[in-house]
Design a protein around this motif. Structure first.
Motif, PDB file in Angstrom:
ATOM      1  N   ILE A 199       5.301  11.994  -0.149  1.00  0.00           N
ATOM      2  CA  ILE A 199       4.818  10.632  -0.337  1.00  0.00           C
ATOM      3  C   ILE A 199       4.567   9.984   1.020  1.00  0.00           C
ATOM      4  N   SER A 200       3.403   9.388   1.167  1.00  0.00           N
ATOM      5  CA  SER A 200       3.068   8.632   2.370  1.00  0.00           C
ATOM      6  C   SER A 200       3.925   7.372   2.409  1.00  0.00           C
ATOM      7  N   ALA A 201       4.469   7.066   3.592  1.00  0.00           N
ATOM      8  CA  ALA A 201       5.344   5.894   3.721  1.00  0.00           C
ATOM      9  C   ALA A 201       5.191   5.286   5.103  1.00  0.00           C
ATOM     10  N   SER A 202       5.740   4.087   5.245  1.00  0.00           N
ATOM     11  CA  SER A 202       5.736   3.377   6.524  1.00  0.00           C
ATOM     12  C   SER A 202       7.151   2.955   6.863  1.00  0.00           C
ATOM     13  N   ILE A 203       7.476   3.044   8.143  1.00  0.00           N
ATOM     14  CA  ILE A 203       8.756   2.544   8.649  1.00  0.00           C
ATOM     15  C   ILE A 203       8.465   1.196   9.283  1.00  0.00           C
ATOM     16  N   ASN A 204       9.149   0.163   8.801  1.00  0.00           N
ATOM     17  CA  ASN A 204       8.903  -1.201   9.280  1.00  0.00           C
ATOM     18  C   ASN A 204      10.117  -1.711  10.058  1.00  0.00           C
ATOM     19  N   PRO A 205       9.999  -1.852  11.395  1.00  0.00           N
ATOM     20  CA  PRO A 205      11.130  -2.348  12.181  1.00  0.00           C
ATOM     21  C   PRO A 205      11.424  -3.826  11.953  1.00  0.00           C
ATOM     22  N   ALA A 206      10.490  -4.560  11.348  1.00  0.00           N
ATOM     23  CA  ALA A 206      10.681  -6.000  11.122  1.00  0.00           C
ATOM     24  C   ALA A 206      11.490  -6.293   9.855  1.00  0.00           C
ATOM     25  N   MET A 207      11.709  -5.290   9.017  1.00  0.00           N
ATOM     26  CA  MET A 207      12.488  -5.507   7.789  1.00  0.00           C
ATOM     27  C   MET A 207      13.968  -5.503   8.129  1.00  0.00           C
ATOM     28  N   ASP A 208      14.688  -6.535   7.663  1.00  0.00           N
ATOM     29  CA  ASP A 208      16.111  -6.640   8.007  1.00  0.00           C
ATOM     30  C   ASP A 208      17.044  -6.246   6.876  1.00  0.00           C
ATOM     31  N   LYS A 250      11.090  10.829  10.583  1.00  0.00           N
ATOM     32  CA  LYS A 250      10.389  10.901  11.864  1.00  0.00           C
ATOM     33  C   LYS A 250       9.077  10.123  11.775  1.00  0.00           C
ATOM     34  N   ALA A 251       8.783   9.354  12.829  1.00  0.00           N
ATOM     35  CA  ALA A 251       7.537   8.599  12.900  1.00  0.00           C
ATOM     36  C   ALA A 251       6.407   9.518  13.352  1.00  0.00           C
ATOM     37  N   ASN A 252       5.240   9.384  12.697  1.00  0.00           N
ATOM     38  CA  ASN A 252       4.063  10.203  13.013  1.00  0.00           C
ATOM     39  C   ASN A 252       2.910   9.319  13.474  1.00  0.00           C
ATOM     40  N   GLY A 253       3.156   8.393  14.340  1.00  0.00           N
ATOM     41  CA  GLY A 253       2.111   7.482  14.802  1.00  0.00           C
ATOM     42  C   GLY A 253       2.360   6.084  14.292  1.00  0.00           C
ATOM     43  N   THR A 283       0.831  -1.205   0.000  1.00  0.00           N
ATOM     44  CA  THR A 283       0.000   0.000   0.000  1.00  0.00           C
ATOM     45  C   THR A 283       0.865   1.254   0.000  1.00  0.00           C
ATOM     46  N   ASP A 284       1.909   1.243   0.805  1.00  0.00           N
ATOM     47  CA  ASP A 284       2.793   2.403   0.956  1.00  0.00           C
ATOM     48  C   ASP A 284       4.193   2.087   0.453  1.00  0.00           C
ATOM     49  N   VAL A 285       5.007   3.108   0.426  1.00  0.00           N
ATOM     50  CA  VAL A 285       6.447   2.927   0.349  1.00  0.00           C
ATOM     51  C   VAL A 285       6.840   2.441   1.738  1.00  0.00           C
ATOM     52  N   VAL A 286       7.549   1.314   1.817  1.00  0.00           N
ATOM     53  CA  VAL A 286       7.894   0.726   3.106  1.00  0.00           C
ATOM     54  C   VAL A 286       9.412   0.749   3.263  1.00  0.00           C
ATOM     55  N   ILE A 287       9.857   1.351   4.372  1.00  0.00           N
ATOM     56  CA  ILE A 287      11.279   1.594   4.598  1.00  0.00           C
ATOM     57  C   ILE A 287      11.738   0.827   5.835  1.00  0.00           C
ATOM     58  N   PRO A 288      12.833   0.090   5.734  1.00  0.00           N
ATOM     59  CA  PRO A 288      13.372  -0.576   6.932  1.00  0.00           C
ATOM     60  C   PRO A 288      13.749   0.472   7.989  1.00  0.00           C
ATOM     61  N   GLN A 289      13.538   0.131   9.245  1.00  0.00           N
ATOM     62  CA  GLN A 289      13.786   1.082  10.323  1.00  0.00           C
ATOM     63  C   GLN A 289      15.239   1.571  10.355  1.00  0.00           C
ATOM     64  N   SER A 290      16.194   0.675  10.093  1.00  0.00           N
ATOM     65  CA  SER A 290      17.602   1.099  10.129  1.00  0.00           C
ATOM     66  C   SER A 290      17.880   2.160   9.066  1.00  0.00           C
ATOM     67  N   THR A 327       3.631  -4.063  13.493  1.00  0.00           N
ATOM     68  CA  THR A 327       3.413  -2.654  13.804  1.00  0.00           C
ATOM     69  C   THR A 327       4.383  -1.834  12.968  1.00  0.00           C
ATOM     70  N   VAL A 328       3.847  -0.870  12.214  1.00  0.00           N
ATOM     71  CA  VAL A 328       4.675   0.026  11.407  1.00  0.00           C
ATOM     72  C   VAL A 328       4.405   1.454  11.870  1.00  0.00           C
ATOM     73  N   TYR A 329       5.288   2.342  11.472  1.00  0.00           N
ATOM     74  CA  TYR A 329       5.194   3.740  11.887  1.00  0.00           C
ATOM     75  C   TYR A 329       5.030   4.627  10.659  1.00  0.00           C
ATOM     76  N   ARG A 330       4.029   5.500  10.684  1.00  0.00           N
ATOM     77  CA  ARG A 330       3.721   6.389   9.561  1.00  0.00           C
ATOM     78  C   ARG A 330       4.792   7.475   9.440  1.00  0.00           C
ATOM     79  N   THR A 331       5.096   7.849   8.223  1.00  0.00           N
ATOM     80  CA  THR A 331       6.008   8.960   7.964  1.00  0.00           C
ATOM     81  C   THR A 331       5.674   9.542   6.599  1.00  0.00           C
TER      82      THR A 331
END
Length: 191
Positions: A152-161, A118-121, A103-110, A133-137
């Motif tokens: 661009i709406s994106a998500s930060i995914n801490p589970a991506m390695d 910055k995470a916005n929720g 759905t979004d651009v998904v970015i690894p947390q690192s 659980t992902v974080y909006r940015t």
């Protein structure tokens, strides 16, 4: 006594001729080993580059602007039939994997930390690995070849390695894409 010195020198292999031959032989063996080491290193570098090109054949995506002002980027698929390409997020280099199922651009947390996002929720998202659980940015800019998108709406995914960014529909819905065989053409129309 003289006879004894000659025999002793021969037994001890210390004649000047033997020392020259021994040094030459040692130098030859050293050069032979050095040559093989250099060839091995060159082979590793060449093989590594070959593997990198097979994984991501779009290090510098082919792009141009048509006479009508349409920006086009042409991508080649890799051996697994995925489209990967080097690009930029907020002017930081990254590798994109085009994913129409995201759905979004998904970015690894690192990577998000490196870029300074910055995470916005937070929210829950369904991924191939289940619910996470992902974080909006929001990305100020995203660039692939000469196509540049903003806010661009994106998500930060801490589970991506891995460091690869999933280029999902929050970005892809703003451009047109056409696949023909192993080639994908992206087009951005001026508004």
């Amino acid at each position: 006594m003289k006879n004894f010195e000659v025999n002793y020198a021969t037994c001890m292999n210390t004649t000047p001729e033997h020392n020259k031959t021994g040094n030459t032989r040692k130098m030859g063996i050293s050069m032979f080993m050095l040559a093989w080491a250099v060839l091995f290193i060159m082979g590793v570098v060449l093989f590594d580059d070959l593997l990198a090109d097979q994984y991501n054949p779009n290090h510098s995506p082919a792009s141009h602007t048509t006479q009508e002002g349409i920006k086009e980027v042409t991508l080649q698929s890799n051996r697994q039939h995925h489209y990967l390409a080097n690009g930029l997020i907020n002017d930081h280099k990254t590798v994109f994997l085009l994913d129409t199922g995201a759905t979004d651009v998904v970015i690894p947390q690192s990577l998000a930390k490196t870029i300074g996002l910055k995470a916005n929720g937070q929210q829950q998202a369904y991924t191939a690995n289940g619910l996470v659980t992902v974080y909006r940015t929001t990305l100020n800019s995203l660039q692939l070849g000469n196509i540049r998108l903003q806010n661009i709406s994106a998500s930060i995914n801490p589970a991506m390695d891995k460091e690869t960014v999933l280029l999902g529909m929050s970005a892809l819905k703003q451009i047109e894409f056409t696949q023909r065989g192993e080639t994908l053409i992206l087009r951005q129309y001026d508004d």
